[in-house]
Design a protein around this motif. Structure first.
Motif, PDB file in Angstrom:
ATOM      1  N   MET A  16       0.826  -1.192   0.000  1.00 15.35           N
ATOM      2  CA  MET A  16       0.000   0.000   0.000  1.00 15.35           C
ATOM      3  C   MET A  16       0.866   1.250   0.000  1.00 15.35           C
ATOM      4  N   SER A  17       0.570   2.210  -0.855  1.00 13.49           N
ATOM      5  CA  SER A  17       1.303   3.455  -0.914  1.00 13.49           C
ATOM      6  C   SER A  17       0.742   4.433   0.108  1.00 13.49           C
ATOM      7  N   TYR A  18       1.650   5.075   0.855  1.00 16.27           N
ATOM      8  CA  TYR A  18       1.221   6.045   1.855  1.00 16.27           C
ATOM      9  C   TYR A  18       2.191   7.210   1.843  1.00 16.27           C
ATOM     10  N   GLN A  19       1.672   8.424   1.812  1.00 18.90           N
ATOM     11  CA  GLN A  19       2.508   9.610   1.765  1.00 18.90           C
ATOM     12  C   GLN A  19       2.869  10.055   3.188  1.00 18.90           C
ATOM     13  N   ILE A  20       4.155  10.023   3.509  1.00 11.92           N
ATOM     14  CA  ILE A  20       4.648  10.448   4.816  1.00 11.92           C
ATOM     15  C   ILE A  20       5.231  11.848   4.648  1.00 11.92           C
ATOM     16  N   PRO A  21       4.610  12.876   5.207  1.00 11.39           N
ATOM     17  CA  PRO A  21       5.070  14.247   4.978  1.00 11.39           C
ATOM     18  C   PRO A  21       6.501  14.458   5.448  1.00 11.39           C
ATOM     19  N   PRO A  22       7.291  15.253   4.712  1.00 13.86           N
ATOM     20  CA  PRO A  22       8.685  15.461   5.096  1.00 13.86           C
ATOM     21  C   PRO A  22       8.853  16.245   6.393  1.00 13.86           C
ATOM     22  N   ASP A  23       7.809  16.964   6.821  1.00 12.25           N
ATOM     23  CA  ASP A  23       7.913  17.724   8.073  1.00 12.25           C
ATOM     24  C   ASP A  23       7.356  16.957   9.272  1.00 12.25           C
ATOM     25  N   ALA A  24       6.956  15.699   9.053  1.00 12.82           N
ATOM     26  CA  ALA A  24       6.365  14.904  10.138  1.00 12.82           C
ATOM     27  C   ALA A  24       7.416  14.058  10.833  1.00 12.82           C
ATOM     28  N   VAL A  25       8.595  14.634  11.069  1.00 11.16           N
ATOM     29  CA  VAL A  25       9.698  13.903  11.677  1.00 11.16           C
ATOM     30  C   VAL A  25      10.168  14.637  12.932  1.00 11.16           C
ATOM     31  N   ARG A  26      10.296  13.887  14.014  1.00 11.58           N
ATOM     32  CA  ARG A  26      10.881  14.415  15.238  1.00 11.58           C
ATOM     33  C   ARG A  26      12.381  14.126  15.204  1.00 11.58           C
ATOM     34  N   ILE A  27      13.176  15.155  15.469  1.00  9.37           N
ATOM     35  CA  ILE A  27      14.629  15.043  15.417  1.00  9.37           C
ATOM     36  C   ILE A  27      15.159  15.081  16.841  1.00  9.37           C
ATOM     37  N   TRP A  28      15.618  13.947  17.327  1.00  6.84           N
ATOM     38  CA  TRP A  28      16.013  13.780  18.725  1.00  6.84           C
ATOM     39  C   TRP A  28      17.523  13.939  18.868  1.00  6.84           C
ATOM     40  N   ARG A  29      17.918  14.718  19.862  1.00  9.25           N
ATOM     41  CA  ARG A  29      19.319  14.848  20.257  1.00  9.25           C
ATOM     42  C   ARG A  29      19.367  14.647  21.764  1.00  9.25           C
ATOM     43  N   GLY A  30      19.914  13.513  22.180  1.00  7.63           N
ATOM     44  CA  GLY A  30      19.890  13.138  23.588  1.00  7.63           C
ATOM     45  C   GLY A  30      21.280  13.153  24.213  1.00  7.63           C
ATOM     46  N   PHE A  31      21.367  13.660  25.438  1.00  7.62           N
ATOM     47  CA  PHE A  31      22.610  13.693  26.194  1.00  7.62           C
ATOM     48  C   PHE A  31      22.457  12.856  27.462  1.00  7.62           C
ATOM     49  N   ARG A  32      23.382  11.937  27.659  1.00  3.73           N
ATOM     50  CA  ARG A  32      23.337  11.042  28.815  1.00  3.73           C
ATOM     51  C   ARG A  32      23.561  11.818  30.106  1.00  3.73           C
ATOM     52  N   GLN A  33      22.786  11.467  31.128  1.00  3.64           N
ATOM     53  CA  GLN A  33      23.022  12.051  32.439  1.00  3.64           C
ATOM     54  C   GLN A  33      24.400  11.644  32.953  1.00  3.64           C
ATOM     55  N   ALA A  34      25.126  12.608  33.508  1.00  8.43           N
ATOM     56  CA  ALA A  34      26.492  12.342  33.981  1.00  8.43           C
ATOM     57  C   ALA A  34      26.520  11.297  35.099  1.00  8.43           C
ATOM     58  N   THR A  35      25.437  11.196  35.840  1.00  4.20           N
ATOM     59  CA  THR A  35      25.383  10.235  36.942  1.00  4.20           C
ATOM     60  C   THR A  35      25.037   8.821  36.479  1.00  4.20           C
ATOM     61  N   LEU A  36      24.714   8.668  35.205  1.00  4.47           N
ATOM     62  CA  LEU A  36      24.357   7.353  34.662  1.00  4.47           C
ATOM     63  C   LEU A  36      25.570   6.756  33.957  1.00  4.47           C
ATOM     64  N   PRO A  37      26.144   5.673  34.452  1.00  5.90           N
ATOM     65  CA  PRO A  37      27.305   5.059  33.797  1.00  5.90           C
ATOM     66  C   PRO A  37      26.988   4.663  32.354  1.00  5.90           C
ATOM     67  N   GLN A  38      28.005   4.710  31.512  1.00  2.00           N
ATOM     68  CA  GLN A  38      27.806   4.388  30.104  1.00  2.00           C
ATOM     69  C   GLN A  38      27.220   2.992  29.914  1.00  2.00           C
ATOM     70  N   ASP A  39      27.750   2.016  30.622  1.00  2.00           N
ATOM     71  CA  ASP A  39      27.267   0.646  30.449  1.00  2.00           C
ATOM     72  C   ASP A  39      25.771   0.554  30.761  1.00  2.00           C
ATOM     73  N   GLU A  40      25.335   1.269  31.782  1.00  2.00           N
ATOM     74  CA  GLU A  40      23.921   1.244  32.134  1.00  2.00           C
ATOM     75  C   GLU A  40      23.096   2.001  31.100  1.00  2.00           C
ATOM     76  N   PHE A  41      23.662   3.059  30.551  1.00  2.00           N
ATOM     77  CA  PHE A  41      22.992   3.800  29.477  1.00  2.00           C
ATOM     78  C   PHE A  41      22.739   2.883  28.281  1.00  2.00           C
ATOM     79  N   PHE A  42      23.780   2.152  27.851  1.00  2.00           N
ATOM     80  CA  PHE A  42      23.613   1.223  26.731  1.00  2.00           C
ATOM     81  C   PHE A  42      22.589   0.145  27.063  1.00  2.00           C
ATOM     82  N   GLN A  43      22.632  -0.330  28.301  1.00  2.00           N
ATOM     83  CA  GLN A  43      21.696  -1.371  28.722  1.00  2.00           C
ATOM     84  C   GLN A  43      20.252  -0.873  28.634  1.00  2.00           C
ATOM     85  N   ARG A  44      20.008   0.343  29.108  1.00  2.00           N
ATOM     86  CA  ARG A  44      18.652   0.888  29.066  1.00  2.00           C
ATOM     87  C   ARG A  44      18.182   1.121  27.634  1.00  2.00           C
ATOM     88  N   LEU A  45      19.104   1.570  26.768  1.00  2.00           N
ATOM     89  CA  LEU A  45      18.726   1.757  25.370  1.00  2.00           C
ATOM     90  C   LEU A  45      18.321   0.435  24.729  1.00  2.00           C
TER      91      LEU A  45
END
Length: 246
Positions: A1-30
Motif C-alpha cells: 500500500m502506498s502512503y505519503q509520509i510528509p517530510p515535516d512529520a519527523v521528530r529530530i532527537w538529540r539526547g545527552f546522557r546524564q552524567a550520573t548514569l554510567p555508560q554501560d547502564e545507558f547502553f543497557q537501558r537503550l
C-alpha cells in the motif's frame, strides 16, 4: 500500500546522557527498553520510521556532541501530538527522564529556505519519502571550539543551498547546535553535501543505519532480554506500520 509520509512529520532527537548514569547502564537501558519500546509502544500511535544512533562512548567524542540521535517519522505532526492522548504514548515519554539531561530534546523541522538558525531543525527536500525503506547516511560532528559562528553558518548555509539545487538526494534533515552538527541524508550516497558539512567538524563520524527487525519474542508481554547496544551502533528499525495493516 502506498502512503505519503510528509517530510515535516519527523521528530529530530538529540539526547545527552546524564552524567550520573554510567555508560554501560545507558547502553543497557537503550537496548533493553528504549529502542525496542519505541517501536512496540508507538506503532499504533502512527510511528512510520525510527532511526536511532548511539555516538556515546565513541573514541574522542566531545561531551558537547549528542550521545544518542534519532529521527522518528509519523503519519503527520498532528498524529504525534495525538499520541499523548494514549496511555502508551504518555508512559513512553515519561521514561526518558531516567537517562537524559534536560538539554536533550526533539523538534519538528521547517523547510530550509537559505537561512540557517542555531538549534532550528530543517528538512531540505519538500517531498514525501519512505525513510524506512531507503539508504541513509547520518553525520554526527563536533564543531571546533571558538569557531567564528557567523562565518561558519554562512559556509554551512551555502552547502545546504547547493545540496538543494543539485537535487541528487531524496531527503535531508539537519540541526546545528552550538557545538555540533546532526545531518541525515536519504539517497544513493553520491551527493557531496554530507562530506562538505563534515569538513567543518573537528570530530565526526558518518553512520550508515542498519535495517534491523525485532524478533517475535520482543513483544511487550514476552520473555525477552532486549538488544545488545554498544558505542557507534545505528539502526533503521523495520516494522509493519499501522497504515500497512489497513
Amino acid at each position: 500500500m502506498s502512503y505519503q509520509i510528509p517530510p515535516d512529520a519527523v521528530r529530530i532527537w538529540r539526547g545527552f546522557r546524564q552524567a550520573t548514569l554510567p555508560q554501560d547502564e545507558f547502553f543497557q537501558r537503550l537496548g533493553e527498553t528504549f529502542i525496542p519500546s519505541t517501536v512496540q509502544m508507538q506503532i499504533k500511535n502512527g510511528l512510520d520510521t525510527y532511526v536511532p544512533t548511539i555516538p556515546c562512548g565513541m573514541a574522542q567524542k566531545p561531551a558537547t556532541v549528542p550521545d544518542e540521535t534519532a529521527i522518528l517519522f509519523w503519519n503527520s505532526q498532528q498524529t504525534y501530538w495525538d499520541g499523548f492522548k494514549t496511555l502508551a504514548g504518555r508512559t513512553y515519554t515519561l521514561t526518558h527522564g531516567g537517562c537524559y539531561t534536560p538539554e536533550s530534546g526533539a523538534d519538528f523541522p521547517i523547510l530550509f529556505d537559505g537561512d540557517l538558525v542555531l538549534d532550528q531543525c530543517y528538512y531540505l527536500i519538500d517531498k514525501s519519502q519512505d525513510w524506512m525503506k531507503g539508504k541513509i547516511r547520518h553525520l554526527v560532528g563536533g564543531l571546533p571550539a571558538g569557531a567564528n559562528t557567523a562565518e561558519l553558518f554562512q559556509n554551512l548555509q551555502s552547502i545546504l543551498v547547493e545540496t538543494q539545487v543539485r537535487g541528487k538526494i531524496q531527503g535531508g534533515i539537519i540541526c546545528v547546535g552550538a557545538d555540533y552538527i546532526t545531518y541525515w541524508e536519504l539517497g544513493d550516497g553520491t551527493d557531496p553535501g554530507l562530506e562538505q558539512l563534515q569538513s567543518h567538524c573537528d570530530w565526526s563520524h558518518v553512520f550508515e543505519p542498519v535495517p534491523t527487525t525485532l524478533p517475535p519474542q520482543a513483544a511487550l508481554w514476552d520473555d525477552w532480554p532486549g538488544m545488545k547496544v554498544k558505542p557507534g551502533d545505528t539502526y533503521n528499525m523495520q516494522f509493519t506500520r499501522a497504515f500497512e495493516n489497513e
